[in-house]
Design an enzyme around this catalytic site. Sequence first.
Site, PDB file in Angstrom:
ATOM      1  N   GLY A 318       0.820  -1.210   0.000  1.00 25.14           N
ATOM      2  CA  GLY A 318       0.000   0.000   0.000  1.00 25.14           C
ATOM      3  C   GLY A 318       0.852   1.257   0.000  1.00 25.14           C
ATOM      4  O   GLY A 318       0.521   2.249  -0.663  1.00 25.14           O
ATOM      5  N   TRP A 321       2.266   1.613  -3.459  1.00 23.65           N
ATOM      6  CA  TRP A 321       1.238   2.091  -4.385  1.00 23.65           C
ATOM      7  C   TRP A 321       1.227   3.619  -4.442  1.00 23.65           C
ATOM      8  O   TRP A 321       0.984   4.202  -5.501  1.00 23.65           O
ATOM      9  CB  TRP A 321      -0.132   1.582  -3.934  1.00 23.65           C
ATOM     10  CG  TRP A 321      -1.279   2.116  -4.737  1.00 23.65           C
ATOM     11  CD1 TRP A 321      -1.765   1.611  -5.908  1.00 23.65           C
ATOM     12  CD2 TRP A 321      -2.092   3.257  -4.433  1.00 23.65           C
ATOM     13  NE1 TRP A 321      -2.833   2.363  -6.351  1.00 23.65           N
ATOM     14  CE2 TRP A 321      -3.051   3.379  -5.473  1.00 23.65           C
ATOM     15  CE3 TRP A 321      -2.110   4.184  -3.393  1.00 23.65           C
ATOM     16  CZ2 TRP A 321      -4.009   4.399  -5.480  1.00 23.65           C
ATOM     17  CZ3 TRP A 321      -3.057   5.197  -3.406  1.00 23.65           C
ATOM     18  CH2 TRP A 321      -3.989   5.290  -4.439  1.00 23.65           C
ATOM     19  N   HIS A 322       1.513   4.268  -3.321  1.00 28.92           N
ATOM     20  CA  HIS A 322       1.483   5.733  -3.282  1.00 28.92           C
ATOM     21  C   HIS A 322       2.635   6.355  -4.062  1.00 28.92           C
ATOM     22  O   HIS A 322       2.511   7.497  -4.524  1.00 28.92           O
ATOM     23  CB  HIS A 322       1.531   6.225  -1.831  1.00 28.92           C
ATOM     24  CG  HIS A 322       0.208   6.126  -1.119  1.00 28.92           C
ATOM     25  ND1 HIS A 322      -0.211   4.977  -0.509  1.00 28.92           N
ATOM     26  CD2 HIS A 322      -0.775   7.040  -0.927  1.00 28.92           C
ATOM     27  CE1 HIS A 322      -1.401   5.185   0.035  1.00 28.92           C
ATOM     28  NE2 HIS A 322      -1.767   6.423  -0.216  1.00 28.92           N
ATOM     29  N   GLY A 323       3.733   5.668  -4.187  1.00 26.61           N
ATOM     30  CA  GLY A 323       4.847   6.266  -4.907  1.00 26.61           C
ATOM     31  C   GLY A 323       6.032   5.330  -4.997  1.00 26.61           C
ATOM     32  O   GLY A 323       6.234   4.460  -4.133  1.00 26.61           O
ATOM     33  N   PHE A 478      -0.057  10.406  -7.025  1.00 25.76           N
ATOM     34  CA  PHE A 478      -0.064   8.981  -6.711  1.00 25.76           C
ATOM     35  C   PHE A 478      -0.924   8.195  -7.684  1.00 25.76           C
ATOM     36  O   PHE A 478      -0.969   6.995  -7.629  1.00 25.76           O
ATOM     37  CB  PHE A 478      -0.564   8.746  -5.281  1.00 25.76           C
ATOM     38  CG  PHE A 478       0.124   9.629  -4.272  1.00 25.76           C
ATOM     39  CD1 PHE A 478       1.498   9.755  -4.277  1.00 25.76           C
ATOM     40  CD2 PHE A 478      -0.599  10.346  -3.353  1.00 25.76           C
ATOM     41  CE1 PHE A 478       2.135  10.560  -3.359  1.00 25.76           C
ATOM     42  CE2 PHE A 478       0.037  11.160  -2.431  1.00 25.76           C
ATOM     43  CZ  PHE A 478       1.414  11.277  -2.430  1.00 25.76           C
TER      44      PHE A 478
END
Length: 478
Positions: A318, A321-323, A478
């Site tokens: 997770g 996933w943001h960066g 993102f």
Amino acid sequence: MLFNSYQFIFLFLPIALAGYFVLGRLGNLAPVIWLALASLVFYSVSNWQFVLLLLASIAFNYVIGLLLLSKWLGPGPRFAALAIGVAGDILTLGYFKYAGFLAANLNAIFSTGLTLNILLPVGISFYTFTQIAFLVDAYRGKVARYALPHYALFVTYFPHLIAGPILHHKDMIPQFERAEAKRPDAHLILCGVIIFAIGLFKKTCLADGIQPLVSLAFGPNAPTFDQAWIGALAYTFQLYFDFSGYSDMAIGISLMFGIFLPLNFNSPYKATSIIDFWRRWHMTLSQFLRDYLYIPLGGNRHGPVLRYVNLMITMVLGGLWHGAAWTFVVWGALHGAYLCINHAWNNYGPAIAPRFAPVANAAAFILTFLSVVIAWVFFRADSMATAIHVLSKMANPTQIAFGRVEMTYTLFIIIYAAIALFAPNTQAIMGYDHKNRTVGPAPGALPLRPLLLYASAAALAFGILGIQQQSEFIYFRF
């Protein structure tokens, strides 16, 4: 195109609404096609070079979905179709989002000299996750057969396309199919305008207003103890009002079309545990990670040890996933560790006597909030070195400036904290319930309706006046 821009508010949105409702008189399909095309126009304004990628993604996943829904495929071929679909989505996302990160790490380890300059398509994380959920549910037999225009609108629907929420086909496509949604509803339009106004005020006045304070911790100059804390807390509240503002604006815009978006934000800084925080922050992402990653990994079905392993894997992914950066990996790992500790305490910690419950709740709130702030340092920092440097300053009270400027900034932080912690959130004010498709002030708030309208008009006016050029929402990255 940004929600907080003059061209969106005064040009794109009125045209999109007018076309949708005018075409709604001609039947159910024409307004759906109109809104899908309008969404592509919205996306193409700043991402024209990736429109074909978006369309290819829609076509690919729709065809895979048809294969998964067909009755003539056996279990083996259906699983193969699912594997091809999910792999195609992940490989596409991986190339655009993580190939450069991988190349940089290979260069650091093996001195390979790889250079990749890949432009990240805005919104690719959101529309990829949305479609992966669709494919998995189609394989599980939880998806009805949908027409291509409805599916295309589900993926491209502009209120969510750039920065979420992550939509679920079961929530959205049936709404696009309803005939009554294509006719203007004065109540929903008014409520949508009010919610949009609140969100615009949060973004342009509150989030953008506190942004300069963030540079105290993350700017070019080394911060003192108090400056590091002011900067970290400023980012904590900037991100809060930025994301909350976007979520409100997306819901408000969608309501004008008669469509209810799922809640994505529910006063997360009021949480008294990390478990509670993730039930309130980026709620649709939390649900996606739970349903399509944590539970398939085994969830809590195979004992506490594997449960904690699954939590860590889920949160690290997770974070990634943001960066594509180690700072996001560490941010996710921190929250994974927080969740493991939280679950372990719930299972093995001592019971709190009722007379100590208020003190325990206050301590839990403070500990949760401080843990979140510390993790946000990694989320905001442009490198691990920067994050560690800021945290080291936050842990060193021997260097304090606290002059007149710092005192003024501290007052700003207190005001922002008071709004976030004690003011009712937008859905409480407006009685927004996306599951039951209802919205409007609660019965006890009816006498305040004129005041609410005046306050919303003021929020809209201040929000429009506060618009700045290129003030993107943080989650656009993102």
